[in-house]
Scaffold this active site. Structure first.
Site, PDB file in Angstrom:
ATOM      1  N   HIS A   1      -7.384  -9.871  -6.913  1.00 44.48           N
ATOM      2  CA  HIS A   1      -6.822  -9.968  -5.570  1.00 44.48           C
ATOM      3  C   HIS A   1      -5.960  -8.736  -5.304  1.00 44.48           C
ATOM      4  O   HIS A   1      -4.983  -8.494  -6.024  1.00 44.48           O
ATOM      5  CB  HIS A   1      -5.976 -11.239  -5.439  1.00 44.48           C
ATOM      6  CG  HIS A   1      -5.328 -11.392  -4.101  1.00 44.48           C
ATOM      7  ND1 HIS A   1      -6.044 -11.481  -2.921  1.00 44.48           N
ATOM      8  CD2 HIS A   1      -4.019 -11.449  -3.743  1.00 44.48           C
ATOM      9  CE1 HIS A   1      -5.209 -11.609  -1.907  1.00 44.48           C
ATOM     10  NE2 HIS A   1      -3.972 -11.588  -2.375  1.00 44.48           N
TER      11      HIS A   1
ATOM     12  N   LYS B   1       0.121  -6.016   1.466  1.00 43.20           N
ATOM     13  CA  LYS B   1      -0.850  -5.119   0.805  1.00 43.20           C
ATOM     14  C   LYS B   1      -1.815  -4.513   1.818  1.00 43.20           C
ATOM     15  O   LYS B   1      -2.068  -3.305   1.804  1.00 43.20           O
ATOM     16  CB  LYS B   1      -1.622  -5.886  -0.284  1.00 43.20           C
ATOM     17  CG  LYS B   1      -0.743  -6.417  -1.404  1.00 43.20           C
ATOM     18  CD  LYS B   1      -1.559  -7.062  -2.510  1.00 43.20           C
ATOM     19  CE  LYS B   1      -2.336  -8.281  -2.035  1.00 43.20           C
ATOM     20  NZ  LYS B   1      -1.442  -9.370  -1.582  1.00 43.20           N
TER      21      LYS B   1
ATOM     22  N   ASP C   1      -8.556  -7.077  -0.116  1.00 47.92           N
ATOM     23  CA  ASP C   1      -8.391  -8.483  -0.480  1.00 47.92           C
ATOM     24  C   ASP C   1      -9.000  -8.840  -1.826  1.00 47.92           C
ATOM     25  O   ASP C   1      -8.348  -9.430  -2.676  1.00 47.92           O
ATOM     26  CB  ASP C   1      -8.956  -9.411   0.606  1.00 47.92           C
ATOM     27  CG  ASP C   1      -8.581 -10.858   0.348  1.00 47.92           C
ATOM     28  OD1 ASP C   1      -7.373 -11.145   0.224  1.00 47.92           O
ATOM     29  OD2 ASP C   1      -9.504 -11.693   0.237  1.00 47.92           O
TER      30      ASP C   1
ATOM     31  N   ARG D   1      14.115   2.673 -12.725  1.00 48.06           N
ATOM     32  CA  ARG D   1      14.703   3.679 -11.841  1.00 48.06           C
ATOM     33  C   ARG D   1      14.414   5.103 -12.315  1.00 48.06           C
ATOM     34  O   ARG D   1      14.485   6.053 -11.529  1.00 48.06           O
ATOM     35  CB  ARG D   1      16.214   3.474 -11.743  1.00 48.06           C
ATOM     36  CG  ARG D   1      16.590   2.127 -11.145  1.00 48.06           C
ATOM     37  CD  ARG D   1      18.079   2.009 -10.938  1.00 48.06           C
ATOM     38  NE  ARG D   1      18.556   2.964  -9.941  1.00 48.06           N
ATOM     39  CZ  ARG D   1      19.837   3.070  -9.571  1.00 48.06           C
ATOM     40  NH1 ARG D   1      20.746   2.301 -10.135  1.00 48.06           N
ATOM     41  NH2 ARG D   1      20.190   3.949  -8.671  1.00 48.06           N
TER      42      ARG D   1
END
Length: 312
Positions: A141, A162, A180, A246
């Site tokens: 997905h 998305k 999808d 980070r």
């Protein structure tokens, strides 16, 4: 994973010419990706004959049969090769088709295909195509977009954005592979390939708008049939309690079959432009592969600063 590939599909995708058996192309099925070059069989050794494979004849096979075998021997050998399980005979390099091969193929209903490509190139093309079609597949997905030549698989919870992010990237000039649902398969020991199911090809669903045809709206350059998957970008809702990377030194990986793909997680928050961030992630990933690591540069600069301060 497809159980078989029709000879007609092989003809259409490898651009082969049909010399004989046009009516057989839909009936004949290929169930293995390996291609056979029948050398030992021409010497009448059939103990391990791989009858279920496509049989490829190049200059070596055609020349040997012509120079070292009588016409009757050639016909008898080709008849033994033309079994009910044999998908097709393929002759490369634009070579003339032996009349005995044609007779044996007609008697046993085996199509004969030809190509002007060299034997090695044709062998490679057919093998790659059949391996891709017959390989085990996994459905994922997400969105698959090609960004600066890199296949980026965008994953995340439903509704996180998305498809909207994929649309933003397409408007920037990048290419949609799948929306999808992405079908992924392993092409070789190091390569994972993704493509769209046929029913969803070139289509993108945007909540509130519906389904749009990307090729129709943005042109043929905005879509592509398949691509290698080089990087996974996982979108995750921002959470103050979650520690996100980070510095770029906490690389994750996700394994599909026998291939591990690098994965980064990007927090999603109002005001963050995900298109910009994913573009930058793709460029940074490419830079790392080319030997430039910004995290290492930062570490080196930090160590140099600590060293300078410690000497004062």
């Amino acid at each position: 994973m497809a159980d078989s590939v029709s000879v007609k599909d092989l003809v259409n995708n490898i651009r082969l010419e049909v010399f004989h058996g046009e009516e057989l192309l839909d009936q004949k099925q290929i169930k293995v990706s390996d291609i056979s070059r029948p050398g030992l069989e021409l010497t009448n050794y059939f103990k391990f004959y791989p009858r279920e494979r496509v049989q490829l004849f190049g200059k070596t096979e055609i020349s040997y049969a012509k120079d070292s075998m009588s016409s009757d021997d050639r016909l008898n050998t080709y008849r033994r090769m033309a079994t009910v399980d044999t998908p097709a005979f393929v002759v490369s390099t634009g070579l003339p088709i032996p009349v005995e091969l044609t007779q044996a193929a007609k008697e046993n209903k085996v199509p004969i295909l030809t190509s002007k490509l060299t034997t090695s190139r044709l062998l490679s093309n057919m093998t790659n195509y059949l391996e891709g079609q017959l390989a085990e597949r996994e459905s994922v997905h997400g969105e698959l977009v090609e960004i600066y030549g890199l296949g980026v698989l965008i994953t995340g919870d439903s509704g996180i954005g998305k498809s909207e992010t994929a649309l933003d990237l397409i408007k920037r000039g990048h290419r949609l592979i799948a929306d999808d649902r992405v079908d992924v398969f392993q092409q070789d020991e190091q390569t994972l390939v993704g493509e769209s199911p046929k029913i969803l090809r070139h289509l993108l669903e945007i909540r509130g708008v519906g389904i749009i045809d990307v090729m129709n709206l943005f042109g043929a350059g905005s879509v592509k049939g398949h691509t290698d998957i080089n990087l996974i970008v996982h979108l995750q809702n921002w959470d103050d309690e979650t520690k996100f990377d980070r510095l770029g030194n906490g690389e994750e990986k996700r394994k599909f079959f026998d291939v591990e793909i690098p994965k980064i997680t990007i927090p999603v928050r109002v005001g963050r432009n995900l298109g910009d961030i994913i573009e930058a992630a793709a460029m940074n990933f490419r830079a790392k592969n080319m030997g430039y690591d910004a995290t290492k540069v930062f570490d080196d600069n930090l160590n140099e600063l600590i060293k300078d301060n410690s000497t004062k």
